[in-house]
Design a protein around this motif. Structure first.
Motif, PDB file in Angstrom:
ATOM      1  N   ALA A   2      28.987  39.744 -10.723  1.00  0.00           N
ATOM      2  CA  ALA A   2      28.045  38.633 -10.795  1.00  0.00           C
ATOM      3  C   ALA A   2      26.909  38.895 -11.779  1.00  0.00           C
ATOM      4  O   ALA A   2      26.182  37.987 -12.177  1.00  0.00           O
ATOM      5  N   ASN A   3      26.740  40.140 -12.175  1.00  0.00           N
ATOM      6  CA  ASN A   3      25.698  40.479 -13.147  1.00  0.00           C
ATOM      7  C   ASN A   3      26.073  40.070 -14.570  1.00  0.00           C
ATOM      8  O   ASN A   3      25.256  40.178 -15.475  1.00  0.00           O
ATOM      9  N   PHE A   4      27.332  39.670 -14.780  1.00  0.00           N
ATOM     10  CA  PHE A   4      27.814  39.482 -16.146  1.00  0.00           C
ATOM     11  C   PHE A   4      28.087  38.024 -16.448  1.00  0.00           C
ATOM     12  O   PHE A   4      28.520  37.280 -15.584  1.00  0.00           O
ATOM     13  N   ARG A   5      27.889  37.665 -17.689  1.00  0.00           N
ATOM     14  CA  ARG A   5      27.943  36.254 -18.050  1.00  0.00           C
ATOM     15  C   ARG A   5      29.323  35.652 -17.803  1.00  0.00           C
ATOM     16  O   ARG A   5      29.463  34.470 -17.548  1.00  0.00           O
ATOM     17  N   ARG A   6      30.393  36.482 -17.862  1.00  0.00           N
ATOM     18  CA  ARG A   6      31.731  35.956 -17.678  1.00  0.00           C
ATOM     19  C   ARG A   6      31.916  35.386 -16.269  1.00  0.00           C
ATOM     20  O   ARG A   6      32.691  34.467 -16.052  1.00  0.00           O
ATOM     21  N   GLY A   7      31.166  35.950 -15.328  1.00  0.00           N
ATOM     22  CA  GLY A   7      31.272  35.461 -13.954  1.00  0.00           C
ATOM     23  C   GLY A   7      32.626  35.784 -13.369  1.00  0.00           C
ATOM     24  O   GLY A   7      33.474  36.379 -14.017  1.00  0.00           O
ATOM     25  N   GLY A   8      32.844  35.439 -12.145  1.00  0.00           N
ATOM     26  CA  GLY A   8      34.135  35.665 -11.500  1.00  0.00           C
ATOM     27  C   GLY A   8      34.481  37.138 -11.476  1.00  0.00           C
ATOM     28  O   GLY A   8      33.671  37.992 -11.803  1.00  0.00           O
TER      29      GLY A   8
END
Ligand SMILES: Cc1cc2nc3c(=O)[nH]c(=O)nc-3n(C[C@H](O)[C@H](O)[C@H](O)COP(=O)(O)O)c2cc1C
Length: 454
Positions: free
Chosen positions: A136-142
């Motif tokens: 959840a910390n990353f822009r890609r999500g999921g």
């Protein structure tokens, strides 16, 4: 005469968890450069193969709060290793960097740069990271499923290798008339199109002293072990107890042969803590004191809550185990921490039986069940044990994990290392100018130092 197998040692920087004893009067900052520097210089004084940094992508939480003994900052691995390259000369610098959210070209570039800056001492511990909470910390999500993470990791490492290999030795040419230039015919464009990545272009960093930074792997599943067999040169394992270590060693080396690699192409280093005493009894007493310091009352309750999945803050740690049942249906109250309680009810039943049989309080039980493998003894008994593991192929050495930061390794270097040297199983100095791969005695080092500079 057959020569004895040599011991390899790595130094794990104690950091962001409750096994680091922050209450120890010698514990210092986990982010000040002086801490990293002391630790690295000391490991180098002890001729360790490499220094090892873990990676944390997110502060771990419990009941919506950061557990105060658990996490006090997660600084960036590559920045620390680059700074340490400037204050050390021989020791390898290995960082844990995940393949699930990073991009191959960017990470390959950073690692090749570290290899240049350290003159061939860089290593990469490839991990896949553990759960969607971190994602959840990353822009890609999921988040990717476990198997997909390993598919991505394998292609990631293969692509990184392609990028590192794209500059031939001698691709940078010195010419009296034009100065230094890159010989285009000796630099291949990378044109990779796979299920995970599309990368087309020229890698921006010349071939580094080790050609590839040393690849380390630390996942334990079938997929993780297969990744190690295919791609790794060192495995960091959690299988420390002798029989378990030997079973793991055999498993991984069998996998290696199945993919056509030879046994000497991969070193297996289990993590191991240590407690040194003047006598066996003294060491045991110290070990008990350390375990009590590690498992504070708050930590004991937090540990149980991860299995019960409920608030247990009203229980007395010096009393019996909670009489309520684990809540297996509620959302997890712990985030960012890997726990392997597949069947919490069965685990709780077994703990209750054990607590009853051995008359253990909550805190005493947590101390017992959360103790990880390690050496407790005199310097000579510890040196003898380490030697035994290596001669009997239970491991090729250890990732040594001290209890305190940054002075926790000093005793080991002062008291255990000389005894390993006396036994003739451990180096007394580094080979001048050796790359990390050569220090590790890995066969691939013959390709190291095929420099690009003219
Ligand atoms: C010894 C060991 C050390 C690990 N260190 C890290 C780490 O520093 N950072 C991280 O994100 N994951 C770390 N991992 C977790 C891996 O990223 C991996 O996600 C996890 O082990 C799940 O893979 P597995 O099922 O193959 O074990 C480590 C795992 C092991 C076994």
């Amino acid at each position: 005469m057959t020569s004895k197998r040599q011991v390899h040692l790595a130094a794990h920087l104690p950091g962001v968890n409750n096994t680091t004893v922050w209450s120890d009067e010698r514990a210092e900052s986990q982010i000040a450069f002086s801490s990293f520097e002391h630790f690295a210089r000391n490991a180098e004084r002890g001729c360790f193969d490499f220094l090892f940094l873990a990676e944390g992508l997110r502060l771990r939480e419990q009941k919506g709060r950061i557990h105060d003994l658990d996490v006090v900052g997660r600084p960036n691995t590559l920045a620390i290793l680059a700074a340490l390259a400037g204050v050390t000369d021989h020791i390898g610098l290995v960082g844990t960097l995940q393949t699930t959210f990073n991009e191959p070209l960017e990470l390959a570039k950073q690692l090749a740069t570290l290899d240049h800056l350290s003159d061939g001492r860089a290593g990469w511990n490839v991990v896949t990271s553990s759960d969607a909470f971190h994602g959840a910390n990353f822009r890609r999500g999921g988040f990717l499923d476990h198997a997909d993470r390993y598919t991505r990791a394998a292609e990631f490492v293969e692509l990184a290798r392609e990028l590192w290999d794209s500059w031939d030795p001698g691709a940078v040419v010195a010419d009296a008339s034009v100065g230094r230039f890159a010989d285009r015919s000796r630099i291949r464009d990378v044109d990779h199109h796979g299920p995970q990545f599309d990368v087309a272009g020229t890698f921006p960093v010349p071939r580094s002293p080790q050609r590839h930074p040393v690849v380390v792997q630390a996942g334990d599943s079938d997929e993780g072990r297969d990744l190690a067999a295919r791609h790794a040169e060192v495995v960091f394992s959690l299988h420390t107890e002798f029989d378990d270590a030997r079973t793991f060693y055999t498993d991984v080396t069998d996998r290696l042969e199945r993919v056509g690699r030879s046994k000497d192409e991969l070193l297996v280093l289990p993590g191991a803590t240590f407690t040194i005493g003047d006598t066996q009894a003294d060491a045991k007493e110290r070990s008990r004191a350390i375990r009590r310091a590690q498992v504070s009352p708050a930590t004991a309750i937090a540990f149980l809550e991860q299995v019960w999945n409920r608030d247990l803050s009203s229980y007395d740690v010096d009393g019996p185990l909670p009489d309520v049942e684990p809540d297996v249906d509620a959302d997890a109250i712990t985030r960012g921490r890997v726990r392997h309680a597949k069947d919490p009810r069965a685990l709780v039943r077994s703990w209750r039986d054990r607590a009853a049989a051995e008359h253990l309080t909550i805190r005493q039980l947590v101390i017992e069940v959360s103790t990880r493998g390690g050496f407790v003894g005199t310097p000579s008994s510890i040196a003898a044990e380490i030697d035994r593991y290596v001669q009997e192929r239970a491991s090729d050495g250890f990732v040594v994990v001290p209890h305190t930061n940054p002075y926790g390794l000093d005793d080991f270097v002062d008291r255990v290392v000389p005894l390993l040297q006396e036994r003739g199983v451990y180096r007394s100095s580094y080979d001048e100018g050796a790359t990390l791969r050569r220090t590790l005695g890995l066969p691939g080092h013959v390709l190291d130092r095929q420099r690009v500079t003219a």
